[in-house]
Structures are given as structure tokens and as C-alpha cells.
Design a protein around this motif. Structure first.
Motif, PDB file in Angstrom:
ATOM      1  N   THR A  99       0.833  -1.203   0.000  1.00 12.36           N
ATOM      2  CA  THR A  99       0.000   0.000   0.000  1.00 12.36           C
ATOM      3  C   THR A  99       0.864   1.248   0.000  1.00 12.36           C
ATOM      4  N   TYR A 100       1.950   1.223   0.769  1.00 12.57           N
ATOM      5  CA  TYR A 100       2.891   2.347   0.789  1.00 12.57           C
ATOM      6  C   TYR A 100       3.436   2.603  -0.617  1.00 12.57           C
ATOM      7  N   VAL A 101       3.820   1.546  -1.313  1.00 15.29           N
ATOM      8  CA  VAL A 101       4.346   1.686  -2.669  1.00 15.29           C
ATOM      9  C   VAL A 101       3.291   2.292  -3.599  1.00 15.29           C
ATOM     10  N   GLU A 102       2.077   1.807  -3.496  1.00 20.69           N
ATOM     11  CA  GLU A 102       1.000   2.312  -4.358  1.00 20.69           C
ATOM     12  C   GLU A 102       0.782   3.808  -4.154  1.00 20.69           C
ATOM     13  N   ARG A 103       0.875   4.273  -2.918  1.00 22.09           N
ATOM     14  CA  ARG A 103       0.557   5.668  -2.617  1.00 22.09           C
ATOM     15  C   ARG A 103       1.729   6.623  -2.823  1.00 22.09           C
ATOM     16  N   HIS A 104       2.951   6.095  -2.791  1.00 21.86           N
ATOM     17  CA  HIS A 104       4.120   6.971  -2.859  1.00 21.86           C
ATOM     18  C   HIS A 104       4.850   6.914  -4.192  1.00 21.86           C
ATOM     19  N   TYR A 105       4.509   5.957  -5.033  1.00 19.64           N
ATOM     20  CA  TYR A 105       5.195   5.825  -6.316  1.00 19.64           C
ATOM     21  C   TYR A 105       4.165   5.569  -7.408  1.00 19.64           C
ATOM     22  N   ASP A 106       4.611   5.758  -8.619  1.00 25.74           N
ATOM     23  CA  ASP A 106       3.827   5.365  -9.800  1.00 25.74           C
ATOM     24  C   ASP A 106       4.654   4.308 -10.512  1.00 25.74           C
ATOM     25  N   PRO A 107       4.708   3.090  -9.990  1.00 21.01           N
ATOM     26  CA  PRO A 107       5.673   2.100 -10.481  1.00 21.01           C
ATOM     27  C   PRO A 107       5.273   1.486 -11.807  1.00 21.01           C
ATOM     28  N   ASP A 108       6.291   1.130 -12.569  1.00 26.00           N
ATOM     29  CA  ASP A 108       6.041   0.357 -13.784  1.00 26.00           C
ATOM     30  C   ASP A 108       5.687  -1.074 -13.414  1.00 26.00           C
ATOM     31  N   ALA A 109       6.352  -1.603 -12.395  1.00 23.71           N
ATOM     32  CA  ALA A 109       6.067  -2.962 -11.916  1.00 23.71           C
ATOM     33  C   ALA A 109       6.501  -3.064 -10.465  1.00 23.71           C
ATOM     34  N   VAL A 110       5.824  -3.922  -9.741  1.00 22.68           N
ATOM     35  CA  VAL A 110       6.161  -4.187  -8.337  1.00 22.68           C
ATOM     36  C   VAL A 110       6.351  -5.684  -8.176  1.00 22.68           C
ATOM     37  N   ILE A 111       7.486  -6.052  -7.606  1.00 23.01           N
ATOM     38  CA  ILE A 111       7.800  -7.467  -7.372  1.00 23.01           C
ATOM     39  C   ILE A 111       8.104  -7.634  -5.895  1.00 23.01           C
ATOM     40  N   ASP A 112       7.313  -8.445  -5.216  1.00 21.91           N
ATOM     41  CA  ASP A 112       7.640  -8.726  -3.821  1.00 21.91           C
ATOM     42  C   ASP A 112       8.178 -10.146  -3.700  1.00 21.91           C
ATOM     43  N   MET A 113       9.022 -10.353  -2.718  1.00 20.93           N
ATOM     44  CA  MET A 113       9.589 -11.679  -2.491  1.00 20.93           C
ATOM     45  C   MET A 113       9.635 -11.930  -0.999  1.00 20.93           C
ATOM     46  N   ALA A 114       9.317 -13.179  -0.618  1.00 22.48           N
ATOM     47  CA  ALA A 114       9.189 -13.483   0.796  1.00 22.48           C
ATOM     48  C   ALA A 114       9.335 -14.972   1.046  1.00 22.48           C
ATOM     49  N   THR A 115       9.982 -15.289   2.146  1.00 20.36           N
ATOM     50  CA  THR A 115       9.965 -16.664   2.649  1.00 20.36           C
ATOM     51  C   THR A 115       8.615 -16.837   3.337  1.00 20.36           C
ATOM     52  N   LEU A 116       7.586 -17.029   2.532  1.00 24.88           N
ATOM     53  CA  LEU A 116       6.234 -16.825   3.044  1.00 24.88           C
ATOM     54  C   LEU A 116       5.581 -18.081   3.587  1.00 24.88           C
ATOM     55  N   THR A 117       5.709 -19.223   2.878  1.00 30.84           N
ATOM     56  CA  THR A 117       4.943 -20.399   3.307  1.00 30.84           C
ATOM     57  C   THR A 117       5.756 -21.677   3.137  1.00 30.84           C
ATOM     58  N   GLY A 118       5.602 -22.571   4.088  1.00 26.66           N
ATOM     59  CA  GLY A 118       6.168 -23.903   3.921  1.00 26.66           C
ATOM     60  C   GLY A 118       5.515 -24.658   2.786  1.00 26.66           C
ATOM     61  N   ALA A 119       4.311 -24.232   2.411  1.00 28.77           N
ATOM     62  CA  ALA A 119       3.604 -24.896   1.315  1.00 28.77           C
ATOM     63  C   ALA A 119       4.347 -24.741  -0.008  1.00 28.77           C
ATOM     64  N   ALA A 120       5.078 -23.639  -0.184  1.00 25.19           N
ATOM     65  CA  ALA A 120       5.864 -23.468  -1.411  1.00 25.19           C
ATOM     66  C   ALA A 120       6.976 -24.501  -1.485  1.00 25.19           C
ATOM     67  N   LEU A 121       7.571 -24.807  -0.339  1.00 24.40           N
ATOM     68  CA  LEU A 121       8.616 -25.830  -0.280  1.00 24.40           C
ATOM     69  C   LEU A 121       8.040 -27.200  -0.576  1.00 24.40           C
ATOM     70  N   VAL A 122       6.855 -27.480  -0.048  1.00 28.59           N
ATOM     71  CA  VAL A 122       6.196 -28.761  -0.307  1.00 28.59           C
ATOM     72  C   VAL A 122       5.873 -28.905  -1.789  1.00 28.59           C
ATOM     73  N   ALA A 123       5.414 -27.827  -2.397  1.00 25.38           N
ATOM     74  CA  ALA A 123       4.987 -27.883  -3.803  1.00 25.38           C
ATOM     75  C   ALA A 123       6.161 -28.005  -4.771  1.00 25.38           C
ATOM     76  N   LEU A 124       7.234 -27.243  -4.533  1.00 27.68           N
ATOM     77  CA  LEU A 124       8.292 -27.123  -5.533  1.00 27.68           C
ATOM     78  C   LEU A 124       9.668 -27.527  -5.034  1.00 27.68           C
ATOM     79  N   GLY A 125       9.779 -27.896  -3.769  1.00 28.21           N
ATOM     80  CA  GLY A 125      11.081 -28.249  -3.246  1.00 28.21           C
ATOM     81  C   GLY A 125      12.012 -27.056  -3.232  1.00 28.21           C
ATOM     82  N   SER A 126      13.314 -27.331  -3.325  1.00 29.80           N
ATOM     83  CA  SER A 126      14.304 -26.253  -3.280  1.00 29.80           C
ATOM     84  C   SER A 126      14.802 -25.868  -4.670  1.00 29.80           C
ATOM     85  N   GLN A 127      14.133 -26.365  -5.703  1.00 29.66           N
ATOM     86  CA  GLN A 127      14.591 -26.079  -7.057  1.00 29.66           C
ATOM     87  C   GLN A 127      14.060 -24.766  -7.610  1.00 29.66           C
TER      88      GLN A 127
END
Length: 502
Positions: A364-392
Motif C-alpha cells: 500500500t505504501y508503494v502504491e501511494r508513494h510511487y507510480d511504479p512500472d512494476a512491483v515485485i515482492d519476495m518473501a519466505t512466506l509459506t512452507g507450502a511453497a517448499l512442499v509444492a516445488l522443493g528447493s529447485q
């Protein structure tokens, strides 16, 4: 390490070591054949005796070959010629640098970069890939060792990447420049990730960002404290912070390499410097690895540094919501309802789903303070991602098909892969709440997908992509340590944009 590029015959190199390849069944590469001819068939004779058959990753060292100017020849097995692809090339380069590190020479001429790699026809890629493989294998984290510890001294200090023709030198130079910058970003990301949480706090990350800005003229950093975030209404991010004595920070790094009118690419990284799970506390086994929960933030630092090192003609903004998630008498609880900066309310069903809360306010901060061409977020968010795709591969989500495709292509180029996943509206109902606009978790099914769907609610006005890097940001076991991913992917994406705009 000093990296150079050169074009010249292997038999004429006056260096500590010349590195050439041998394919399966003792088939000499073109460069190895040149040495063999100059040495009156010595290499062929040694191979016939069975010292090396060309199996991928095997090596053999020849000393003081009288007919050659170099001190040593390092033969590296490259496997089957028809199967010499990206992965085989990386393994051959890794085997070479490990052997070179064990030798006594200070310099080497590296001819593996002249080899044809299946699906690749760009010497910039081959040089960059070799350089990154070298840096990966030489990386050590000794920052927290005691005074009596002496880091092993690296004798090899100069590596010359060889290309067949002088006309190839320009591409090779580009590979070195991109490789050096990416390696610097990867090192920063890995160093930050490997630091313990009692050192790498939100305030430490803020100070590191200021130091990074001080080293680059086109980079500036600003930091928001908790009072400023409260004025902005960042109730989701600050809710996570309540259980910690370490104050939260919102770190903003602005690299201005493009024209003022150019819309920036904004990178947002989850910066949970330690995640105990809060009141919904995690099991104690491997909880030490939750210092890596700021892997998204570390990759933002790395990508911003790489862009500055390359002097990319792009505007890039890095945003890091940095916070610690601990249980305390004032910690947020299951059942609490938080009001985000966007005004949307969130029912907390699990305090261990905290990263998405910090990211929601950051988006939300990015939306209000910038006019971005693209926004990419990255996060160690869920163990489910590891279950789905492993470490590859990282799990790749987004609301814009060209952006998702560009990120996937960038990851394929550098071997830092991401795989597309859905954010279909059908998953959104799993986030329904009886008491707020949404819940912060969507149940035990499709956990990585519903986490992305949660973030999508705060990115509807943005051209947005999300990388769930829980499976790729660090390694466990005997090789425990931060990987620096997805710095390689992000940096390649920025490079690709530069080429597309040229």
C-alpha cells in the motif's frame, strides 16, 4: 578475485594453470587437443592410461609439461558432449574452481568458457555463469568467528576467462561486469541472511541500507520508524512488531539510474529478522533457521546493490518492512483484528502468518508513494511453497502475464528458477472471515496460493508479481546457509529490461 577476459591459444599461456575440458570416453575438447598437439600427445597418453575418462566433474592435474609455458594443466570432465547443458557447464566450472583452489597457483587461464553449451550461443552468458559459479564456491561466512580463527587464505587471485576470437571480447567483458555486480549482490544477501538475529535486527538492516547508499552516488535511503508508520496507518505491520523489543523499520532505497520521467521498478522484500511464530509459536526443531525469514529483504538489498554496481539505466526502488515476530504480553493474538494501511481489516487466525501482514502495508505504501512500472515482492512466506516445488524453484504469482513471463525467463537464464502458480478468484473465498474483511490464513489447503491471494488484495492497482522463496532462500543440513536467491533472477530481470529499452 581479479577477473579478466582474453583471446589466445592455450599452449601459449604463461600462467599457473590452464583449464581445459575432456568429454566422456576420453574425447579431448578443441582446446585440450591444442595442448595435446603442443605436448606431443602427452594428454592423449595420460587419458589412455585411465587417469581420466571425461566423467562430469572429474579432474586431473598435470605438472610441469615441458613443451608448454604454463606450470600446470587442469583437465576437467565435461560428461557427454551432447548433454553439455547449463547444469553440466555449472558442474564442470565448480569442479574446476575447487581443484584450482587446492593448487598453489595464483592465476589461471580458464578455457571452459570457450565450450559450446547446449542452448547457449552468447559468451556473455558463459563468462557470467562461470564467474558466478566461482564466487559461489569461494564464498565463506566467517564474520561471527572468534579472534583465534584464521580464514583459509585463497592463493588463486587472478582468473582469465578465454574466448575464441577477439570479436567475442566485448560480450565476454559484459559477462564479467554483470557477473561481478550480481556476485556482489549475492554476497550481501548471503551475509545478511547468515547473520544471527541478535545482530541482524530491523535497525541493523536500516543501518546497512544507509551504508549501501553512502557507497553509491545514485542511491539514497530513507527509514521510517514506528511513530511515522503509525501516522500512515500501518496497523498490519505494527501489529506484528508489538511482541518484540526491537522496533520495526520501513526501509526505502531509491536507485535513480534512469530519467526522472521513467517509472521505477519496485522490489519489496519481507524483512522478518526472526520469526518465532509469535503466540502461535513454532516447534523448537530448526527454529534457529528462522533468522532466514528476512531472505526477501536480503534479496532486495542484493538486487539494489547489483543495479548500482552496474550503473543500470533504470530507476529501482527497494522497500523492506523490517520487523521481528516474538511472543510477549503485548503481542498480537489469534482472534485480533488489525486495520491495514489500505483500510482493509484482517482477522488474525495464526500469528505465524505474519510476513503477509508486513508486506500488505508495504504494498500500500508503494502504491501511494510511487507510480511504479512494476512491483515485485519476495518473501519466505509459506512452507507450502517448499512442499509444492522443493528447493529447485520459487513459486511465482502475479496479476500481469508479461511480468510473470519476464521473471520466469530471467530465472531460466541464470538458473535461479521460478515456476508460475495460480491466483484464481476461486481461492479467495478461503480467506473469508465472519468478523473482518479477510482472514490472514486460508486453511491447510493451497497455503502458498492463498497467501499470494491475500497479497493480491493489496496490489490490485499495481502491475504486480510475488515470489514465494521459502524453498530456495537457504539450505539446511551440512550445507546450512543463505543462498542469496532470488538476487540472480531479479538482477537478470533488470538487465533484460535494460536491453529491451535500448
Amino acid at each position: 578475485m581479479e577477473y579478466l577476459v582474453k583471446s589466445g591459444s592455450p599452449e601459449k599461456q604463461r600462467v599457473g594453470c590452464v583449464v581445459v575440458g575432456v568429454f566422456d570416453r576420453r574425447k579431448l575438447t578443441q582446446q585440450a587437443r591444442a595442448l595435446d598437439f603442443a605436448a606431443d600427445g602427452l594428454l592423449s597418453s595420460i587419458l589412455r592410461r585411465g587417469d581420466l575418462d571425461g566423467k562430469l566433474g572429474d579432474t586431473a592435474v598435470l605438472h610441469n609439461v615441458e613443451e608448454l609455458l604454463c606450470d600446470r594443466v587442469l583437465l576437467v570432465g565435461c560428461g557427454k558432449e551432447r548433454e553439455f547443458n547449463d547444469r553440466a557447464y555449472e558442474k564442470a566450472c565448480a569442479a574446476a574452481i575447487k581443484q584450482l583452489s587446492a593448487l598453489g597457483g595464483v592465476d589461471a587461464a580458464f578455457y571452459l568458457t570457450e565450450q559450446n553449451v547446449r542452448g547457449r550461443d552468447d559468451f556473455a552468458w558463459q563468462v557470467k555463469s562461470a564467474l558466478l559459479t566461482v564466487e559461489e564456491n569461494l564464498y565463506r561466512f566467517d564474520t561471527c568467528r572468534g579472534q583465534g580463527f584464521e580464514s583459509p587464505r585463497q592463493k588463486l587471485t587472478r582468473l582469465v576467462f578465454q574466448v575464441p576470437r577477439r570479436s567475442d571480447l566485448r560480450a565476454a567483458e559484459r559477462g564479467v561486469n554483470e557477473g561481478r555486480a550480481t556476485a556482489a549482490g549475492l554476497k550481501r544477501a548471503k551475509d545478511l541472511g547468515n547473520l544471527p538475529a541478535n545482530i541482524c535486527t530491523p535497525s541493523y538492516l536500516a543501518d546497512n541500507a544507509k551504508e549501501l547508499a553512502g557507497a553509491h552516488d545514485k542511491l539514497k535511503t530513507s527509514v521510517l520508524g514506528e511513530d511515522e508508520m503509525a501516522e500512515l496507518g500501518m496497523g498490519a505491520l505494527l501489529g506484528v512488531s508489538r511482541g518484540s523489543r526491537q522496533p520495526a523499520r520501513l526501509i526505502v532505497m531509491e536507485y535513480n539510474g534512469g530519467a526522472k520521467k521513467d517509472k521505477p521498478i519496485v522490489l519489496v522484500g519481507k524483512g522478518v529478522t526472526f520469526d518465532s511464530g509469535g503466540i502461535s509459536i513454532k516447534p523448537s526443531a530448526a527454529m534457529d533457521e528462522m533468522k532466514y525469514d528476512m531472505g526477501g529483504a536480503a534479496s532486495v538489498f542484493g538486487a539494489v546493490e547489483a543495479a548500482a554496481e552496474m550503473n543500470l539505466p533504470q530507476n529501482v526502488v527497494g522497500v523492506v518492512p523490517a520487523v521481528e515476530n516474538l511472543p510477549d504480553g503485548d503481542a498480537y493474538r489469534p482472534g485480533d483484528i488489525l486495520t491495514s494501511m489500505s483500510g482493509q481489516t484482517i482477522e488474525i487466525l495464526n500469528t505465524d502468518a505474519e510476513g503477509r501482514l508486513a508486506l500488505a502495508d508495504a504494498l500500500t505504501y508503494v502504491e501511494r508513494h510511487y507510480d511504479p512500472d512494476a512491483v515485485i515482492d519476495m518473501a519466505t512466506l509459506t512452507g507450502a511453497a517448499l512442499v509444492a516445488l522443493g528447493s529447485q524453484a520459487a513459486a511465482l504469482y502475479g496479476n500481469n502475464s508479461p511480468l510473470r513471463r519476464a521473471l520466469r525467463d530471467a530465472g531460466d537464464t541464470v538458473g535461479d528458477r521460478a515456476w508460475p502458480m495460480p491466483v484464481w478468484d476461486e481461492y479467495q473465498e478461503q480467506l473469508d472471515s465472519n468478523f473482518a474483511d479477510m482472514a490472514n490464513v486460508g486453511g491447510h489447503l493451497a497455503g502458498s496460493v492463498t497467501a499470494a491471494c491475500f497479497l493480491n488484495r493489496f496490489a490490485r492497482k499495481l502491475r504486480w508479481a510475488h515470489l514465494d522463496i521459502a524453498g530456495v532462500a537457504w539450505k539446511s543440513g551440512s550445507e546450512k546457509g543463505a543462498t542469496g536467491r532470488p538476487v540472480g533472477l531479479l538482477t537478470q530481470y533488470l538487465i533484460d529490461r535494460t536491453h529491451d529499452d535500448a
